[in-house]
Scaffold this active site. Sequence first.
Site, short mmCIF file in Angstrom:
data_model
loop_
_atom_site.label_atom_id
_atom_site.label_comp_id
_atom_site.label_asym_id
_atom_site.label_seq_id
_atom_site.Cartn_x
_atom_site.Cartn_y
_atom_site.Cartn_z
N ASP A 81 -5.06 9.82 9.52
CA ASP A 81 -4.65 8.86 8.32
C ASP A 81 -3.99 9.19 6.74
O ASP A 81 -5.17 9.96 6.47
CB ASP A 81 -5.94 7.62 8.13
CG ASP A 81 -6.36 6.29 7.47
OD1 ASP A 81 -4.88 6.29 8.27
OD2 ASP A 81 -7.47 6.40 6.97
N GLY A 181 -12.04 0.55 0.56
CA GLY A 181 -12.90 0.53 -0.17
C GLY A 181 -14.50 -1.14 -0.03
O GLY A 181 -13.69 -2.39 0.87
N HIS A 208 -4.68 -2.09 6.29
CA HIS A 208 -5.48 -0.87 6.32
C HIS A 208 -6.43 -1.72 5.36
O HIS A 208 -6.69 -3.18 4.49
CB HIS A 208 -5.15 0.19 5.16
CG HIS A 208 -4.07 1.11 5.73
ND1 HIS A 208 -4.47 2.78 5.56
CD2 HIS A 208 -3.18 0.76 6.86
CE1 HIS A 208 -3.34 3.01 6.02
NE2 HIS A 208 -3.04 2.37 6.99
N GLY A 209 -7.70 -1.14 4.72
CA GLY A 209 -8.93 -2.11 4.17
C GLY A 209 -9.29 -3.77 5.07
O GLY A 209 -9.53 -4.22 4.69
#
Length: 280
Positions: A81, A181, A208-209
């Site tokens: 990743d 995050g 992503h995320g």
Amino acid sequence: MLVNMKSVLEYAGQKQCCIGAFDTPNLEILMAVLNAAEKRKEPVIIQHAQLHEPEMPIHVIGPIMVRMAQEADVPVCVMLDHGEDLDYVKKALDLGFSAVMFDGSSRPYEENVRLTRETVRLAGQYGASVEAEIGVVTGHEGKVFEVTSVEEAYTDPELAADFVKATGIDALAASVGTVHGFYATKPKLDFGRIETIREMTGVPLVMHGGSGISVEDTQHAIRCGIRKINYFSYMSNAGVKGVQKLLAEKEVKYFHDLANAAIRAMEEDVLQAMAMFALE
Ligand SMILES: [Zn+2]
């Protein structure tokens, strides 16, 4: 069994659902994710992010990930990743990783194209699949990172189509309104942009995320064409909460009791995430 990303994403394409990709920088998370995948009898992607190298070196966890993938009852893709340089990409491939993400999104466009092409050429020698990114998904896995505006970082659909054509990648990470995050403000996903990018590129899209997006928004994004979602922060945090709960209930003398409480709590969180990704 160990499989590459292409085959896992073909499965997602046929089912019109999405596959969860979970960073597994320690044995507890790795066990939690694989337990969950085997319980659901579904393919899964386990990942090691280059930025987790200080927490866990790839030469230590990598062979364990590959071995556990080979022994799993379900198809498991072992993936790098956010590979940041080609030396690290090669290290992952040499360890037996079946897919790599090269992240040149913060580099100038031409340089991102050149290095991503090189990654595709290299991975091809190993039969491994490649994901790459344009547009910037801000924040970092495993770090608390406050983001107030992500709008300027959205992926441009025309540039995305050029990028896929120029590089020959198997999947594209597009920036569509998520951050890595934990969120400081409510995330605002651009669903129209997901559809346009999917139509213009013709490859499976990666978001992503994945932590902190509502079930409704996540499933809407999947219906628009997202086929892989990277999910880490909430899973990792579930492990912390599992440990805190056990410590509040009783005195704990042995570390393995804490580790097992973390595994159970993270497995539960991964089961929920996988159900959401399967549109349940
Ligand atoms: Zn990411």
